[in-house]
Scaffold this active site. Structure first.
Site, PDB file in Angstrom:
ATOM      1  CE1 TYR A   1       7.213  -5.335 -10.135  1.00  0.00           C
ATOM      2  CE2 TYR A   1       6.227  -5.139  -7.962  1.00  0.00           C
ATOM      3  CZ  TYR A   1       6.094  -5.192  -9.333  1.00  0.00           C
ATOM      4  OH  TYR A   1       4.858  -5.094  -9.896  1.00  0.00           O
TER       5      TYR A   1
ATOM      6  CG  ASN B   1       3.032   0.324   3.117  1.00  0.00           C
ATOM      7  OD1 ASN B   1       4.149   0.759   2.883  1.00  0.00           O
ATOM      8  ND2 ASN B   1       2.615  -0.816   2.598  1.00  0.00           N
ATOM      9  N   GLY B   2       1.834  -2.119   5.213  1.00  0.00           N
ATOM     10  CA  GLY B   2       2.602  -3.178   5.876  1.00  0.00           C
ATOM     11  C   GLY B   2       1.688  -4.320   6.223  1.00  0.00           C
TER      12      GLY B   2
ATOM     13  CB  CYS C   1      -0.884   0.054   1.240  1.00  0.00           C
ATOM     14  SG  CYS C   1      -2.016  -1.332   1.388  1.00  0.00           S
TER      15      CYS C   1
ATOM     16  N   GLY D   1      -0.496   0.625  -4.949  1.00  0.00           N
ATOM     17  CA  GLY D   1      -1.800   0.022  -4.722  1.00  0.00           C
ATOM     18  C   GLY D   1      -2.820   0.562  -5.688  1.00  0.00           C
TER      19      GLY D   1
HETATM   20  P1  AMP Z   1       5.790 -14.292 -12.245  1.00  0.00           P
HETATM   21  O1  AMP Z   1       5.078 -14.465 -13.513  1.00  0.00           O
HETATM   22  O2  AMP Z   1       4.903 -14.722 -11.068  1.00  0.00           O
HETATM   23  O3  AMP Z   1       7.115 -14.965 -12.200  1.00  0.00           O
HETATM   24  O4  AMP Z   1       6.009 -12.746 -12.018  1.00  0.00           O
HETATM   25  C1  AMP Z   1       7.230 -12.110 -12.250  1.00  0.00           C
HETATM   26  C2  AMP Z   1       6.978 -10.715 -12.744  1.00  0.00           C
HETATM   27  O5  AMP Z   1       6.161 -10.016 -11.798  1.00  0.00           O
HETATM   28  C3  AMP Z   1       8.253  -9.927 -12.903  1.00  0.00           C
HETATM   29  O6  AMP Z   1       8.191  -9.305 -14.165  1.00  0.00           O
HETATM   30  C4  AMP Z   1       8.236  -8.892 -11.792  1.00  0.00           C
HETATM   31  O7  AMP Z   1       8.647  -7.619 -12.254  1.00  0.00           O
HETATM   32  C5  AMP Z   1       6.799  -8.837 -11.360  1.00  0.00           C
HETATM   33  N1  AMP Z   1       6.644  -8.833  -9.897  1.00  0.00           N
HETATM   34  C6  AMP Z   1       7.508  -9.207  -8.951  1.00  0.00           C
HETATM   35  N2  AMP Z   1       6.991  -9.048  -7.712  1.00  0.00           N
HETATM   36  C7  AMP Z   1       5.743  -8.558  -7.885  1.00  0.00           C
HETATM   37  C8  AMP Z   1       4.693  -8.159  -6.998  1.00  0.00           C
HETATM   38  N3  AMP Z   1       4.849  -8.236  -5.686  1.00  0.00           N
HETATM   39  N4  AMP Z   1       3.545  -7.680  -7.539  1.00  0.00           N
HETATM   40  C9  AMP Z   1       3.392  -7.608  -8.868  1.00  0.00           C
HETATM   41  N5  AMP Z   1       4.345  -7.957  -9.766  1.00  0.00           N
HETATM   42  C10 AMP Z   1       5.505  -8.426  -9.288  1.00  0.00           C
END
Ligand code: AMP
Length: 470
Positions: A252, A112-113, A12, A38
């Site tokens: 990220y 947030n958290g 968030c 978010g």
């Molecule tokens: P996946 O398909 O589950 O392996 O998702 C990896 C992709 O999701 C990468 O391109 C990351 O940039 C992105 N990603 C990593 N962590 C998150 C997150 N917490 N929420 C949304 N996207 C994420």
């Protein structure tokens, strides 16, 4: 904040301002800058010194707030919140700020958290007669404040904060004061700034930049900052011996133009991660391309270090919005295609290095590689990841799935390479990551190591997530 029990998946953004004639308008702008934290719902609560006013709804900030709605938020102080979109079960009642009336007036919180002892606290509070309206752990904080036997509002808040465990960057608005609180380990970021005479608090400094506020400092781990008409006060509550900032904010989650955790620029760190990645796993290739947007800075670092030319072989559609409806019948499973399209002119016949920040389930990489090979007609595809293998779920507020869904928790790198159909795959090493992060001992790396710096009093709450404690 996170929802209790299942699907512990939320990140968030929070924003607060005190002492400005256009408090709600600035909160709106602040939330705009924090939209990436978010997208499910947004809300603002303002105070005119006598009463609190609340407006919140599902959707992006721009969808939730019209000029008319902002006009319903009078006063010189406001807090705002962006709630992360979760898989299913999204309800307006979970959108923040949460506002309540209690013995000493009104109070609103934006969190947030992720609390690690919310389940036990909720159970206890319910025994004492508390009635919960949402299934968010943030409501536990509200009840703890209302139930506290301390006399003053400030002592009630301290009492509540001393009982909660886990990750919290918290803003609390009362009629004539604003509190900004950070958990003892400082897991999530929270910075303070000045806009003229007004004080501002925000999850990330990109929100301060947008409204023209000057960054002063972070709220320290275990610190509560109180802002009122007389200025700003610092109350040390319970700093932990060891900090545990979330390293994934760098990898990220935070915006690259933000400076977090003591003013460290996110873009600079990401670029260094890419440089380190190239040092560790150089691959002879014709072109290096990012998975946009989060992979861009690391790709720049990789290209600079390796000498391989950088190009943008994947183009991202930025206008997807939450209203996108996938066609039901013939053209199903657009998946990543909705977001990304390869540029054949850049990729055809080439040996391509693709840099992304992380692999979680592996499905994104698999789809990207398929489109780079089939539509882009690349000759070779080498996947490089600017973080170590994600093997542990996050219980402190980052949206990672259960351990079983994390591909690296059950598969070796070469098995993952086969699954995503890359010609080669390499992750950044833990040592490499630590070498790039300033003061590396001050961070939580649990998603890469399963060493959880904040314990869980209710193991049963997480047992369903197959967590193996190390
Ligand atoms: P996946 O398909 O589950 O392996 O998702 C990896 C992709 O999701 C990468 O391109 C990351 O940039 C992105 N990603 C990593 N962590 C998150 C997150 N917490 N929420 C949304 N996207 C994420």
């Amino acid at each position: 904040m996170s929802r209790l029990f299942h699907n512990i998946r939320e990140e968030c953004g929070v924003f607060g301002i005190y002492g400005h004639a256009e408090a709600a308008n600035h909160a709106y702008l602040g939330l705009y800058a924090l939209q990436h934290r978010g997208q499910e719902g947004a809300g603002i609560c303002s105070s005119d010194g006598n009463s609190l006013y609340l407006e919140k709804a599902m959707g992006h900030v721009s969808e939730v707030f019209s000029e008319k709605r902002l006009k319903r938020l009078p006063g010189m102080a406001a807090i705002g919140h962006n709630r992360y979109s979760t898989a299913g079960g999204s309800h307006l009642k979970n959108v923040q700020p949460l506002m309540v009336n209690f013995s000493l007036g009104s109070l609103a919180i934006a969190h947030n958290g992720n609390l690690t002892n919310a389940f036990a606290l909720k159970t206890q509070l319910e025994k004492e007669g508390a009635i919960f309206q949402s299934n968010s752990d943030s409501e536990v904080i509200v009840h703890l404040i209302a139930h506290s036997r301390e006399e003053t509002a400030q002592d009630k808040i301290i009492d509540a904060v001393n009982q909660i465990k886990g990750a919290f960057s918290l803003l609390i608005l009362r009629e004539k004061e604003l509190y900004a609180v950070r958990d003892p380990h400082g897991v999530r970021p929270l910075s303070i700034g000045l806009l003229g005479d007004a004080f501002v608090a925000a999850s990330e400094t990109c929100a301060l930049d947008l409204i023209g506020a000057t960054y002063i400092r972070d709220v320290e781990p275990g610190e509560m900052v109180r802002i009122c008409d007389n200025g700003i006060d610092s109350i040390k509550i319970n700093p932990a011996k060891k900090k545990a900032h979330c390293v994934f904010e760098f990898i990220y989650f935070s915006r690259p133009d933000s400076n977090i955790f003591g003013g460290v620029n996110v873009h600079t760190v990401r670029k260094e991660l890419g440089r380190q990645l190239a040092l560790e796993s150089y691959q002879d290739a014709d072109v290096v391309i990012p998975v946009p947007d989060s992979g861009v800075p690391a790709t720049l670092g990789y290209a600079n270090e390796s000498g391989i030319p950088l190009d943008f072989g994947l183009v991202r559609n930025h206008y997807i919005g939450r209203t996108f409806i996938e066609p039901k019948q013939s053209i199903r499973h657009f998946g990543v295609k909705i977001k990304l399209n390869p540029v054949r002119q850049i990729l055809q016949g080439k040996r391509v290095v693709v840099v992304d920040d992380s692999i979680v389930r592996g499905t994104t990489s698999k789809k990207i590689i398929k489109m780079i090979r089939e539509t882009g007609q690349a000759k070779e595809i080498h996947m490089r990841i600017s973080s170590p293998s994600t093997i542990g779920p996050c219980f402190y507020g980052i949206d990672t799935p259960t351990r079983g869904e994390l591909i690296a928790s059950t598969h070796m790198t070469d098995e993952i390479r086969k699954f995503i159909t890359a010609d080669s795959l390499a992750y950044l090493s833990m040592e490499g990551l630590r070498s790039v992060i300033p003061n590396p001992d001050d961070y939580c790396y649990a998603c890469f190591t399963k060493h959880y710096p904040i314990t869980f009093p209710q193991e049963e709450q997480y047992s369903q997530l197959e967590l193996s404690f190390v």
